[in-house]
Design a protein around this motif. Structure first.
Motif, PDB file in Angstrom:
ATOM      1  N   GLY A 120       0.809  -1.224   0.000  1.00 53.47           N
ATOM      2  CA  GLY A 120       0.000   0.000   0.000  1.00 53.47           C
ATOM      3  C   GLY A 120       0.835   1.265   0.000  1.00 53.47           C
ATOM      4  N   ALA A 121       2.120   1.128   0.223  1.00 51.23           N
ATOM      5  CA  ALA A 121       2.982   2.308   0.357  1.00 51.23           C
ATOM      6  C   ALA A 121       3.666   2.633  -0.972  1.00 51.23           C
ATOM      7  CB  ALA A 121       4.034   2.048   1.431  1.00 51.23           C
ATOM      8  N   THR A 122       4.165   3.848  -1.059  1.00 44.34           N
ATOM      9  CA  THR A 122       4.949   4.275  -2.223  1.00 44.34           C
ATOM     10  C   THR A 122       6.416   4.298  -1.808  1.00 44.34           C
ATOM     11  OG1 THR A 122       3.140   5.646  -3.016  1.00 44.34           O
ATOM     12  CG2 THR A 122       5.341   6.184  -3.824  1.00 44.34           C
ATOM     13  N   VAL A 123       7.210   3.471  -2.433  1.00 44.63           N
ATOM     14  CA  VAL A 123       8.627   3.374  -2.054  1.00 44.63           C
ATOM     15  C   VAL A 123       9.473   4.255  -2.968  1.00 44.63           C
ATOM     16  CG1 VAL A 123      10.616   1.824  -1.796  1.00 44.63           C
ATOM     17  CG2 VAL A 123       8.306   1.026  -1.202  1.00 44.63           C
ATOM     18  N   ILE A 124      10.312   5.053  -2.354  1.00 48.94           N
ATOM     19  CA  ILE A 124      11.288   5.844  -3.096  1.00 48.94           C
ATOM     20  C   ILE A 124      12.679   5.455  -2.581  1.00 48.94           C
ATOM     21  CG2 ILE A 124      12.110   8.148  -3.725  1.00 48.94           C
ATOM     22  CD1 ILE A 124       9.259   7.754  -4.689  1.00 48.94           C
ATOM     23  N   LYS A 125      13.539   5.064  -3.488  1.00 50.68           N
ATOM     24  CA  LYS A 125      14.936   4.805  -3.105  1.00 50.68           C
ATOM     25  C   LYS A 125      15.651   6.138  -3.033  1.00 50.68           C
ATOM     26  CE  LYS A 125      17.997   1.804  -2.030  1.00 50.68           C
ATOM     27  NZ  LYS A 125      17.748   0.561  -1.292  1.00 50.68           N
ATOM     28  N   ALA A 126      16.285   6.409  -1.921  1.00 50.69           N
ATOM     29  CA  ALA A 126      16.933   7.717  -1.750  1.00 50.69           C
ATOM     30  C   ALA A 126      17.959   7.632  -0.625  1.00 50.69           C
ATOM     31  CB  ALA A 126      15.896   8.780  -1.395  1.00 50.69           C
ATOM     32  N   PHE A 127      18.920   8.502  -0.683  1.00 52.18           N
ATOM     33  CA  PHE A 127      19.920   8.674   0.388  1.00 52.18           C
ATOM     34  C   PHE A 127      20.827   7.452   0.579  1.00 52.18           C
ATOM     35  CE2 PHE A 127      16.145  11.192   1.575  1.00 52.18           C
ATOM     36  CZ  PHE A 127      16.685  12.440   1.354  1.00 52.18           C
ATOM     37  N   ASN A 128      20.779   6.484  -0.323  1.00 52.07           N
ATOM     38  CA  ASN A 128      21.601   5.287  -0.110  1.00 52.07           C
ATOM     39  C   ASN A 128      22.992   5.417  -0.716  1.00 52.07           C
ATOM     40  OD1 ASN A 128      20.561   4.928  -2.860  1.00 52.07           O
ATOM     41  ND2 ASN A 128      21.541   2.935  -2.753  1.00 52.07           N
ATOM     42  N   THR A 129      23.215   6.422  -1.576  1.00 55.68           N
ATOM     43  CA  THR A 129      24.531   6.531  -2.226  1.00 55.68           C
ATOM     44  C   THR A 129      25.408   7.597  -1.583  1.00 55.68           C
ATOM     45  OG1 THR A 129      23.604   8.068  -3.862  1.00 55.68           O
ATOM     46  CG2 THR A 129      23.681   5.716  -4.471  1.00 55.68           C
ATOM     47  N   VAL A 130      24.949   8.135  -0.449  1.00 56.54           N
ATOM     48  CA  VAL A 130      25.768   9.117   0.281  1.00 56.54           C
ATOM     49  C   VAL A 130      26.107   8.563   1.666  1.00 56.54           C
ATOM     50  CG1 VAL A 130      25.020  11.252  -0.866  1.00 56.54           C
ATOM     51  CG2 VAL A 130      23.628  10.305   0.955  1.00 56.54           C
ATOM     52  N   SER A 131      27.287   8.897   2.143  1.00 54.49           N
ATOM     53  CA  SER A 131      27.711   8.420   3.473  1.00 54.49           C
ATOM     54  C   SER A 131      27.020   9.233   4.565  1.00 54.49           C
ATOM     55  CB  SER A 131      29.225   8.577   3.618  1.00 54.49           C
ATOM     56  OG  SER A 131      29.570   9.955   3.638  1.00 54.49           O
ATOM     57  N   ASP A 132      27.039   8.713   5.784  1.00 52.46           N
ATOM     58  CA  ASP A 132      26.449   9.480   6.886  1.00 52.46           C
ATOM     59  C   ASP A 132      27.235  10.772   7.114  1.00 52.46           C
ATOM     60  OD1 ASP A 132      28.348   7.436   7.836  1.00 52.46           O
ATOM     61  OD2 ASP A 132      27.974   8.261   9.822  1.00 52.46           O
ATOM     62  N   ALA A 133      28.531  10.753   6.839  1.00 51.31           N
ATOM     63  CA  ALA A 133      29.322  11.990   6.988  1.00 51.31           C
ATOM     64  C   ALA A 133      28.836  13.045   5.993  1.00 51.31           C
ATOM     65  CB  ALA A 133      30.804  11.700   6.770  1.00 51.31           C
ATOM     66  N   THR A 134      28.495  12.604   4.786  1.00 51.39           N
ATOM     67  CA  THR A 134      27.974  13.540   3.781  1.00 51.39           C
ATOM     68  C   THR A 134      26.563  13.985   4.139  1.00 51.39           C
ATOM     69  OG1 THR A 134      29.403  12.660   2.053  1.00 51.39           O
ATOM     70  CG2 THR A 134      27.406  13.769   1.320  1.00 51.39           C
ATOM     71  N   MET A 135      25.798  13.114   4.779  1.00 52.44           N
ATOM     72  CA  MET A 135      24.455  13.534   5.232  1.00 52.44           C
ATOM     73  C   MET A 135      24.570  14.670   6.250  1.00 52.44           C
ATOM     74  SD  MET A 135      22.691   9.824   5.740  1.00 52.44           S
ATOM     75  CE  MET A 135      22.591   8.618   4.428  1.00 52.44           C
ATOM     76  N   VAL A 136      25.582  14.588   7.098  1.00 46.62           N
ATOM     77  CA  VAL A 136      25.787  15.642   8.103  1.00 46.62           C
ATOM     78  C   VAL A 136      26.263  16.923   7.417  1.00 46.62           C
ATOM     79  CG1 VAL A 136      27.189  16.353  10.084  1.00 46.62           C
ATOM     80  CG2 VAL A 136      26.252  14.025   9.973  1.00 46.62           C
ATOM     81  N   ASN A 137      27.182  16.787   6.464  1.00 43.25           N
ATOM     82  CA  ASN A 137      27.710  17.960   5.755  1.00 43.25           C
ATOM     83  C   ASN A 137      27.923  17.609   4.282  1.00 43.25           C
ATOM     84  OD1 ASN A 137      28.949  20.192   4.746  1.00 43.25           O
ATOM     85  ND2 ASN A 137      30.845  19.957   5.928  1.00 43.25           N
ATOM     86  N   PRO A 138      26.971  17.988   3.426  1.00 45.59           N
ATOM     87  CA  PRO A 138      27.052  17.624   2.011  1.00 45.59           C
ATOM     88  C   PRO A 138      27.873  18.583   1.151  1.00 45.59           C
ATOM     89  CG  PRO A 138      24.867  18.458   2.571  1.00 45.59           C
ATOM     90  CD  PRO A 138      25.707  18.635   3.779  1.00 45.59           C
ATOM     91  N   ARG A 139      28.520  19.558   1.781  1.00 50.48           N
ATOM     92  CA  ARG A 139      29.304  20.540   1.025  1.00 50.48           C
ATOM     93  C   ARG A 139      30.731  20.055   0.840  1.00 50.48           C
ATOM     94  NH1 ARG A 139      27.476  24.801  -2.105  1.00 50.48           N
ATOM     95  NH2 ARG A 139      25.284  24.780  -1.568  1.00 50.48           N
ATOM     96  N   TYR A 140      31.189  20.090  -0.412  1.00 48.32           N
ATOM     97  CA  TYR A 140      32.589  19.795  -0.745  1.00 48.32           C
ATOM     98  C   TYR A 140      33.117  21.041  -1.451  1.00 48.32           C
ATOM     99  CZ  TYR A 140      31.861  15.057   0.820  1.00 48.32           C
ATOM    100  OH  TYR A 140      31.603  13.959   1.617  1.00 48.32           O
ATOM    101  N   GLY A 141      33.759  21.893  -0.680  1.00 47.18           N
ATOM    102  CA  GLY A 141      34.140  23.190  -1.235  1.00 47.18           C
ATOM    103  C   GLY A 141      32.875  23.887  -1.715  1.00 47.18           C
ATOM    104  N   PRO A 142      32.898  24.391  -2.951  1.00 47.61           N
ATOM    105  CA  PRO A 142      31.709  25.098  -3.442  1.00 47.61           C
ATOM    106  C   PRO A 142      30.619  24.154  -3.939  1.00 47.61           C
ATOM    107  CG  PRO A 142      33.474  25.177  -5.067  1.00 47.61           C
ATOM    108  CD  PRO A 142      34.031  24.456  -3.879  1.00 47.61           C
ATOM    109  N   GLN A 143      30.901  22.860  -3.976  1.00 46.71           N
ATOM    110  CA  GLN A 143      29.949  21.919  -4.579  1.00 46.71           C
ATOM    111  C   GLN A 143      29.111  21.176  -3.543  1.00 46.71           C
ATOM    112  OE1 GLN A 143      32.588  19.548  -7.181  1.00 46.71           O
ATOM    113  NE2 GLN A 143      31.550  20.646  -8.825  1.00 46.71           N
TER     114      GLN A 143
END
Ligand SMILES: NC(=O)c1ccc[n+]([C@@H]2O[C@H](COP(=O)([O-])OP(=O)(O)OC[C@H]3O[C@@H](n4cnc5c(N)ncnc54)[C@H](OP(=O)(O)O)[C@@H]3O)[C@@H](O)[C@H]2O)c1
Length: 210
Positions: A120-143
């Motif tokens: 009954g739910a709608t599944v979206i695959k997301a956030f699996n290709t980023v590390s938890d460190a990147t989840m905390v801070n996704p900035r890499y210099g200007p990118q």
């Protein structure tokens, strides 16, 4: 919006506080509400955070992030109440315990298996290709790190796109849910690079274009 996050580990503890800081109300679904881990995550989450049982958290929000290990996912989903109309954000990587590869028995991806377990739910695959460190801070210099997502429902994808922007990541729509098999393979590549290739967790995939 109201978000349920099942799990307060590295992923739940990274994304919950950041979404709460953006004004979302985050209810964590936990096994031990009084544990030190839950207390610390609630402290980081602030006034927009609360914790309850896994079942009650899932019932309380229209969007549920599964931030739990693959090997408990089926039993956790079975323990929840009705999921009709809910958006399930699946960041789960079905990785073998020794990180040597993916571990799937019946479906081509964990996301498609989850969709079969929660019809009954709608599944979206997301956030699996980023590390938890990147989840905390996704900035890499200007990118910004790129966050790929896929699914079969455009409205649900719109919700995920906005939640990604709220995290200061670059959302990239990777197509239908069947493409989750590629996102899960990407996570395996990431894990290989991070653990065996010496890159560590402070790195991220980035789409570039001209
Ligand atoms: N870490 C990353 O960089 C990363 C990145 C992308 C995707 N992922 C995926 O995200 C998911 C979570 O990873 P993680 O690194 O956050 O793991 P983690 O740090 O080990 O945390 C796992 C969480 O799941 C909870 N949990 C375990 N079994 C449970 C059950 N039967 N019922 C309810 N809750 C249960 C744990 O609660 P207790 O404290 O009660 O044990 C804990 O809060 C995994 O599927 C992983 O593949 C991880």
């Amino acid at each position: 919006m109201d978000l349920a996050i099942l799990g307060t580990g590295r992923v739940g503890g990274a994304l919950g506080p950041r979404w709460a800081a953006k004004g979302h109300r985050v209810v964590y679904g936990v096994r031990e509400a009084g544990s030190e881990e839950v207390r610390k995550v609630l402290e980081k989450t602030g006034a927009n955070g609360s914790a309850t049982t896994v079942r009650e958290a899932a019932a309380a929000a229209p969007v549920i992030l599964l931030a739990i290990p693959w090997n408990v996912t089926r039993e956790v989903l079975a323990s929840l109440g009705p999921l009709d109309g809910k958006i399930l954000l699946d960041c789960i990587n079905p990785i073998k315990p020794d990180f040597s590869g993916l571990s799937l028995d019946e479906a081509p991806s964990a996301a498609e298996q989850i969709a079969a377990w929660a019809p009954g739910a709608t599944v979206i695959k997301a956030f699996n290709t980023v590390s938890d460190a990147t989840m905390v801070n996704p900035r890499y210099g200007p990118q910004q790190a790129t966050m790929f997502f896929c699914g079969d429902d455009e409205a649900a994808k719109g919700v995920v796109r906005q939640l990604t922007i709220d995290l200061d990541m670059e959302p990239v729509d990777a197509g239908p849910l069947k493409n989750a098999r590629y996102l899960e393979a990407m996570s395996m590549l990431y894990i290989h690079l991070a653990i065996f290739g010496g890159w560590g967790g402070e790195c991220a995939f980035k789409m570039v274009k001209r």
